[in-house]
Design an enzyme around this catalytic site. Sequence first.
Site, PDB file in Angstrom:
ATOM      1  N   GLN A  74       0.047  -0.709  -4.452  1.00  0.00           N
ATOM      2  CA  GLN A  74      -1.204   0.009  -4.722  1.00  0.00           C
ATOM      3  C   GLN A  74      -0.682   1.640  -4.556  1.00  0.00           C
ATOM      4  OE1 GLN A  74      -2.651   1.342  -1.246  1.00  0.00           O
ATOM      5  NE2 GLN A  74      -3.852   2.821  -2.649  1.00  0.00           N
TER       6      GLN A  74
ATOM      7  N   THR B  58      -6.064   2.834  -6.851  1.00  0.00           N
ATOM      8  CA  THR B  58      -7.186   2.915  -5.683  1.00  0.00           C
ATOM      9  C   THR B  58      -8.017   4.215  -6.058  1.00  0.00           C
ATOM     10  OG1 THR B  58      -6.162   1.381  -4.310  1.00  0.00           O
ATOM     11  CG2 THR B  58      -8.150   2.858  -3.361  1.00  0.00           C
TER      12      THR B  58
ATOM     13  N   SER C 146     -13.889  -7.441  -0.536  1.00  0.00           N
ATOM     14  CA  SER C 146     -14.980  -6.794   0.325  1.00  0.00           C
ATOM     15  C   SER C 146     -15.907  -7.899   0.834  1.00  0.00           C
ATOM     16  CB  SER C 146     -15.648  -5.532  -0.399  1.00  0.00           C
ATOM     17  OG  SER C 146     -14.801  -4.841  -0.498  1.00  0.00           O
TER      18      SER C 146
ATOM     19  N   LYS D 150      -8.711  -0.252  -8.885  1.00  0.00           N
ATOM     20  CA  LYS D 150      -9.334  -0.909  -7.592  1.00  0.00           C
ATOM     21  C   LYS D 150     -10.487   0.097  -7.130  1.00  0.00           C
ATOM     22  CE  LYS D 150      -8.184  -2.646  -2.793  1.00  0.00           C
ATOM     23  NZ  LYS D 150      -8.688  -1.673  -1.844  1.00  0.00           N
TER      24      LYS D 150
ATOM     25  N   HIS E  85     -14.058  -1.208  -0.746  1.00  0.00           N
ATOM     26  CA  HIS E  85     -12.888  -0.832   0.244  1.00  0.00           C
ATOM     27  C   HIS E  85     -13.279  -1.577   1.735  1.00  0.00           C
ATOM     28  CE1 HIS E  85      -9.318   2.112   0.295  1.00  0.00           C
ATOM     29  NE2 HIS E  85      -9.622   1.819   1.560  1.00  0.00           N
TER      30      HIS E  85
ATOM     31  N   SER F 236       0.731  -1.127   0.022  1.00  0.00           N
ATOM     32  CA  SER F 236      -0.089   0.084  -0.081  1.00  0.00           C
ATOM     33  C   SER F 236       0.885   1.166   0.166  1.00  0.00           C
ATOM     34  CB  SER F 236      -0.761   0.035   1.248  1.00  0.00           C
ATOM     35  OG  SER F 236      -1.391   1.404   1.566  1.00  0.00           O
TER      36      SER F 236
HETATM   37  C1  LIG Z   1      -7.006  -1.891   7.962  1.00  0.00           C
HETATM   38  C2  LIG Z   1      -7.292  -1.578   6.711  1.00  0.00           C
HETATM   39  C3  LIG Z   1      -6.568  -0.602   5.646  1.00  0.00           C
HETATM   40  C4  LIG Z   1      -6.549  -0.726   4.476  1.00  0.00           C
HETATM   41  N1  LIG Z   1      -5.714   0.041   3.699  1.00  0.00           N
HETATM   42  C5  LIG Z   1      -5.900   0.187   2.339  1.00  0.00           C
HETATM   43  C6  LIG Z   1      -5.203   0.920   1.653  1.00  0.00           C
HETATM   44  O1  LIG Z   1      -3.902   1.508   2.124  1.00  0.00           O
HETATM   45  N2  LIG Z   1      -5.339   1.045   0.031  1.00  0.00           N
HETATM   46  C7  LIG Z   1      -6.268   0.463  -0.394  1.00  0.00           C
HETATM   47  O2  LIG Z   1      -6.439   0.375  -1.705  1.00  0.00           O
HETATM   48  N3  LIG Z   1      -7.308  -0.211   0.203  1.00  0.00           N
HETATM   49  C8  LIG Z   1      -7.117  -0.357   1.638  1.00  0.00           C
HETATM   50  N4  LIG Z   1      -7.905  -1.138   2.503  1.00  0.00           N
HETATM   51  C9  LIG Z   1      -9.040  -1.977   1.671  1.00  0.00           C
HETATM   52  C10 LIG Z   1      -8.463  -3.235   1.299  1.00  0.00           C
HETATM   53  O3  LIG Z   1      -7.254  -3.206   0.354  1.00  0.00           O
HETATM   54  C11 LIG Z   1      -9.535  -4.041   0.780  1.00  0.00           C
HETATM   55  O4  LIG Z   1     -10.090  -3.567  -0.145  1.00  0.00           O
HETATM   56  C12 LIG Z   1     -10.763  -4.624   1.996  1.00  0.00           C
HETATM   57  O5  LIG Z   1      -9.993  -4.812   2.992  1.00  0.00           O
HETATM   58  C13 LIG Z   1     -11.402  -5.652   1.330  1.00  0.00           C
HETATM   59  O6  LIG Z   1     -12.365  -6.025   2.306  1.00  0.00           O
HETATM   60  P1  LIG Z   1     -12.502  -7.350   3.393  1.00  0.00           P
HETATM   61  O7  LIG Z   1     -11.550  -6.520   4.697  1.00  0.00           O
HETATM   62  O8  LIG Z   1     -13.608  -7.371   3.880  1.00  0.00           O
HETATM   63  O9  LIG Z   1     -11.734  -8.310   2.861  1.00  0.00           O
HETATM   64  C14 LIG Z   1      -7.773  -1.391   3.871  1.00  0.00           C
HETATM   65  C15 LIG Z   1      -8.428  -2.159   4.496  1.00  0.00           C
HETATM   66  C16 LIG Z   1      -8.579  -2.464   5.962  1.00  0.00           C
HETATM   67  C17 LIG Z   1      -9.338  -3.264   6.617  1.00  0.00           C
END
Ligand SMILES: Cc1cc2nc3c(=O)[nH]c(=O)nc-3n(C[C@H](O)[C@H](O)[C@H](O)COP(=O)(O)O)c2cc1C
Length: 386
Positions: A130, A158, A310, A254, A278, A109
Amino acid sequence: MKLDQCHTIDDLRQAAKKRIPKLAFDYLDGGEGDETGLSLNSSAFKDIKLLPHYMRGVRERSHKVNLFGKSYDFPIGIPPIGMANFIWPQTDLILARLAKKHNIPYIASTAGTTKLEVIAEEIPDHTWFQLYVSAEDRVTFDLVRRAENAGIKVLVVTVDIPVPAMRLRDVRNHFELPFRLTPAMALNIARYPSWIWKMMTLGTPKFENMSPYVTRDAENTPKAEFMASQITDKLDVDLMKKIRDAWSGTLVVKGVMSEEDAMIAAELGADGIIVSNHGGRQLSSAPATIDVVGSIKQTVGERLTVMLDSGVRSGADIVKAMCRGAEFSFSGRSFVYGVGAGDVAGAERVFQILRDDLDRTITQIGCADVNDLGPEYLWKGNQTDD
Ligand SMILES: Cc1cc2nc3c(=O)[nH]c(=O)nc-3n(C[C@H](O)[C@H](O)[C@H](O)COP(=O)(O)O)c2cc1C
């Protein structure tokens, strides 16, 4: 709860909750607004029924998939998780090594707590990067350049953070950027000695990828402040085209939730999309990805690799996503719950749980190869998205 007593991702979530201070656990676990979107992400998967087929001889099974010219051993990857090492120390590297071990992709990330160059060196063939588009173009395009120099082949842009989300748990915990520790939170953190010990010995996590761009020379808070200031509402198709032009590798968008955005991604020359809300962290009123992926696949499936995240919490969820048209899935929180529950062994447990459940599920429904999953295995009584 011991790891061998954890048989589901929710078991690992409960175990992680016992080891991670509330502030960090809520940051991981929570969603936007009233969190109905977060709940919907799970319930929408549960509402879909698979139709089993028997007498098909499914002894020889395959979980392998091809993405962008590379073969992966399993149709799940680790999506970008910002500030992961704050949730549990060394999460980034633990998950990156897990990805390499099992030949699945790991997406580093922009908001990562380990430098993208470090991840790319550790797992050169499995790192995707990302990109959060920055308020400043100099930052955006320098990150693109760094990813290319690090030998990374897949850039994931993203697009679903035009504004900081209202994550109520974080607001109530005063976990906002810039970060201020309240006395109540300090008392809570004191109850988690192994977390504190690791933080003290391994150092406070920082936004490592953003360090070069911080103009002030002070340490933690200004970087967090800087990170917050980088969230921007300026991303449009023109800027996306410039990113496409600047990046010669594979480009993935994304955060696509509509057929229109999927078409934009196809038109600007992206190679793939991740249908994502997300993880319910940006818009509580958004639909579940499993309910929109089918129509998106119908619209752009010939032109783009369609992936999803997700709410994926089981092998059966991965199967359902593939039946609805996703070629690949990512699960975010699951892997971090695993690390929180038991470091390296906890991460491994997540992979085992997902892999064994997927294998059982495809065997049970009579589909020997994950690439053959499709509507045939969906019960016709399910509500469809088309
Ligand atoms: C704690 C946390 C931090 C995240 N940070 C980012 C990030 O830095 N960049 C991004 O594109 N998505 C981020 N996401 C979203 C995840 O990449 C992903 O889309 C999401 O966790 C998918 O859903 P799920 O947790 O239900 O599997 C984050 C999600 C969480 C839970």
